[in-house]
Design an enzyme around this catalytic site. Sequence first.
Site, PDB file in Angstrom:
ATOM      1  N   CYS A  88     -60.189  24.967 -13.968  1.00 29.00           N
ATOM      2  CA  CYS A  88     -60.449  24.346 -14.730  1.00 29.00           C
ATOM      3  C   CYS A  88     -59.262  22.944 -15.053  1.00 29.00           C
ATOM      4  O   CYS A  88     -59.426  21.969 -14.477  1.00 29.00           O
ATOM      5  CB  CYS A  88     -59.576  25.525 -16.501  1.00 29.00           C
ATOM      6  SG  CYS A  88     -57.518  26.364 -16.192  1.00 29.00           S
TER       7      CYS A  88
ATOM      8  N   ARG B 287     -62.346  26.778 -18.850  1.00 26.44           N
ATOM      9  CA  ARG B 287     -62.431  27.565 -17.483  1.00 26.44           C
ATOM     10  C   ARG B 287     -63.386  27.199 -16.929  1.00 26.44           C
ATOM     11  O   ARG B 287     -64.262  27.123 -16.973  1.00 26.44           O
ATOM     12  CB  ARG B 287     -61.784  28.707 -17.706  1.00 26.44           C
ATOM     13  CG  ARG B 287     -61.789  29.678 -16.583  1.00 26.44           C
ATOM     14  CD  ARG B 287     -61.318  31.084 -17.207  1.00 26.44           C
ATOM     15  NE  ARG B 287     -61.147  31.228 -16.136  1.00 26.44           N
ATOM     16  CZ  ARG B 287     -61.849  33.204 -15.366  1.00 26.44           C
ATOM     17  NH1 ARG B 287     -63.099  34.007 -16.753  1.00 26.44           N
ATOM     18  NH2 ARG B 287     -62.391  33.959 -14.026  1.00 26.44           N
ATOM     19  N   LEU B 288     -63.541  27.258 -15.350  1.00 24.19           N
ATOM     20  CA  LEU B 288     -63.879  27.374 -14.497  1.00 24.19           C
ATOM     21  C   LEU B 288     -63.717  28.831 -13.548  1.00 24.19           C
ATOM     22  O   LEU B 288     -63.149  28.789 -12.707  1.00 24.19           O
ATOM     23  CB  LEU B 288     -64.406  26.457 -13.101  1.00 24.19           C
ATOM     24  CG  LEU B 288     -66.088  26.239 -12.300  1.00 24.19           C
ATOM     25  CD1 LEU B 288     -67.132  26.135 -13.138  1.00 24.19           C
ATOM     26  CD2 LEU B 288     -65.676  24.824 -11.445  1.00 24.19           C
TER      27      LEU B 288
ATOM     28  N   ILE C 204     -63.851  31.140 -11.352  1.00 27.57           N
ATOM     29  CA  ILE C 204     -63.970  31.627  -9.780  1.00 27.57           C
ATOM     30  C   ILE C 204     -63.362  32.476  -9.735  1.00 27.57           C
ATOM     31  O   ILE C 204     -63.782  33.622  -8.651  1.00 27.57           O
ATOM     32  CB  ILE C 204     -63.463  29.959  -9.409  1.00 27.57           C
ATOM     33  CG1 ILE C 204     -63.172  29.134  -9.666  1.00 27.57           C
ATOM     34  CG2 ILE C 204     -63.399  30.561  -7.041  1.00 27.57           C
ATOM     35  CD1 ILE C 204     -64.806  28.896  -8.904  1.00 27.57           C
TER      36      ILE C 204
ATOM     37  N   ASN D 213     -54.464  26.150 -13.741  1.00 25.71           N
ATOM     38  CA  ASN D 213     -55.499  25.346 -13.074  1.00 25.71           C
ATOM     39  C   ASN D 213     -55.393  24.727 -11.761  1.00 25.71           C
ATOM     40  O   ASN D 213     -53.850  24.788 -10.779  1.00 25.71           O
ATOM     41  CB  ASN D 213     -55.847  23.149 -13.430  1.00 25.71           C
ATOM     42  CG  ASN D 213     -57.029  22.508 -13.079  1.00 25.71           C
ATOM     43  OD1 ASN D 213     -57.908  22.779 -12.881  1.00 25.71           O
ATOM     44  ND2 ASN D 213     -56.110  21.394 -12.821  1.00 25.71           N
TER      45      ASN D 213
ATOM     46  N   ASP E 166     -55.562  35.608  -9.816  1.00 26.93           N
ATOM     47  CA  ASP E 166     -54.808  34.989  -9.315  1.00 26.93           C
ATOM     48  C   ASP E 166     -53.706  33.681 -10.158  1.00 26.93           C
ATOM     49  O   ASP E 166     -52.084  33.733  -9.605  1.00 26.93           O
ATOM     50  CB  ASP E 166     -55.454  33.834  -8.334  1.00 26.93           C
ATOM     51  CG  ASP E 166     -55.529  32.543  -8.612  1.00 26.93           C
ATOM     52  OD1 ASP E 166     -56.516  32.339  -9.874  1.00 26.93           O
ATOM     53  OD2 ASP E 166     -55.632  31.388  -8.720  1.00 26.93           O
TER      54      ASP E 166
ATOM     55  N   GLY F  89     -62.546  18.939   4.307  1.00 26.26           N
ATOM     56  CA  GLY F  89     -61.831  18.201   5.161  1.00 26.26           C
ATOM     57  C   GLY F  89     -60.314  17.469   5.371  1.00 26.26           C
ATOM     58  O   GLY F  89     -60.075  16.866   6.032  1.00 26.26           O
TER      59      GLY F  89
END
Length: 642
Positions: free
Chosen positions: A2, A51-52, A54, A76, A101, A366
């Site tokens: 977020c 907020r996104l 996940i 975030n 989390d 990567g």
Amino acid sequence: MCGIHGLYRFDGTRVDPAQLSAMGDVTVHRGPDDEGQHIDPNGRCGIAMRRLSIIDLAGGHQPISNADDSVWLVCNGEIYNFRELRAELQARGYRFKTGSDSEVLLHLYDQMGDDFVHRLDGMFNFALWDERRKRLLIGRDHLGVKPLYVHQSGAMLGFATEAKALLQLPGMRAELNREVLGDYLHLGYVPAPQSMFKGIRKLPPATLLAVENGEVREWRYWRLPSRIDRAPSEAEWVERIRSGMEAAVHRQMVSDVPIGAFLSGGVDSSAVVAYMAKHSEQPIRTYAIGFEGGEAERLYNELPYARQVATLLGTEHHEIVVRPDVVGLLPKLLWHMDEPVADSAFITTYLVSEFARRDVKVILSGVGGDELFGGYRRYLGDHYVRKLQRLPRWSRLLLSRTAGLLPSDRHSTLLNTVRLARGFLASAELSADDRYRAYLQVLERETVAALTRGAGGGSDALAAAFAAAGQDDALNRMFAVDAETQLPDDLLLLTDKMSMAVSLECRVPLLDRQLVELAAAIPESLKVKNGRLKHLMKDALADILPPDILDRKKRGFGTPMGAWLKRDLAPVLRRLLARDVVHDRGLFDADVVARLVADHEAARIDGTDALLALMNLEIWSRLYLDGHSPDDVTAELKSLIA
């Protein structure tokens, strides 16, 4: 994932919730799924987020509090070891409200105080309000994957994931920070703790800032380890790297939403996808980008290599071939970036992020492998200098003078080889530190001084980073400098801003803290051996990737910008850097700018990065200093090439 933001008032007035809302509204792209804010009962501090979703899609609303509502948090990013931490905390009697989390931070803080950050494995920035102590604590992850900006005045302290959120505060307006012009032109980005905005700074990586009793304290909680471990054999190092990379990728695959990976066909992205495929029951979704056009575009087209790796690993592969509307993109992307950069990878990163976001919300990249394991050509400097020094001095001087007379252009195979040779020969007699600077610089400091008439500021971020590096091992010394400068303030910044511009969470497993600490202890003689870049890493991957992928020539994740500046973008470049425009902006010497443009067009130099730095700064100035919208600036630029 977020965007977070907040305010602390020193003057006794209450935080206005409307101000927090305005900060969130301008960063809605970072978190379109949800929003929230908490203001303490006395009104002294307010923390908020966009907020996104996940992890724990239904229950992960923020701000979140502990059991008795005495500590509140916005965070975030992602904490990859949250399941292990959660189990430990539950065994100690802590009760969790959600499956998020982020909640582990609250209970770790209860248990350990500020030392809780040492237990975190992840990418994050956070703000924590301790009601008991009337204390605000903000922090940023170890490597600086997630950015955090700070503004402090006599009345308040504000913080936000994006600088533009701080510009929404009363009394704030965008002003150019002239003190950073020298570093920006020299390096192509603004190194922390400075930003391009006057009065707004970046919190450095691995840094905590606390406000308590009206006093502000800031400290570093982690640095890259400096001890080289020479005890393990080469075979032991190979096994450690193999298991470390696999564990890092596996940890970062946790998600409650669809997940994919960027795939260029290079060593780093291929390694990430290979380990993802090993730990997934379903084909991994991979995304690659190529360019339409002539020789210059073909040089940046890595689709055949990506396709080869995708076929080998059985991925669900998606490709996009573009001829981007760069004029239409630049204003929008520089608005999202907050600060100008001279790295054209921000365009490629945005385009492939936008493409991937059609299918997934989380992507693995990567980024970081070159720094950790010795993948850049600049890391071969000592190797080739030793070879060159076997020649008589007169022949070395002759080679250098001859190369200096040859044309230079990175968008032709032959001329790009000449460009690299010119750079190497010109710096071969310098010290290792100065040779690194010569490889990395966008403009020499003498040219910067001429451009700014000596008014570009006196800071030197590279010198400060070298002074702090303290490494006897030359390669790992460069790694330490990279980790303090280019990695967080260029590569990771553009990765975060361009992926979040389309609400895509980008994870970088090769910058897992445990893997970084492992890589920092590897002797340089094994990281790069006999002129072979990423020697140990490639040996560690030999069981899952073929030799033609592991040992193919490196190509950066950028665009053929130098060619475009001579063709499609030439009218825009010439107008943005015209004498009257440069004069009216009042920052640079118009004669020096004109000379740089002419030398690039005549291939006397490869001025791609320098001209992009100047052009992007002018576009950024029109957006932020002049107050024009991205659409207005785009319309103005397109009128130049209509």
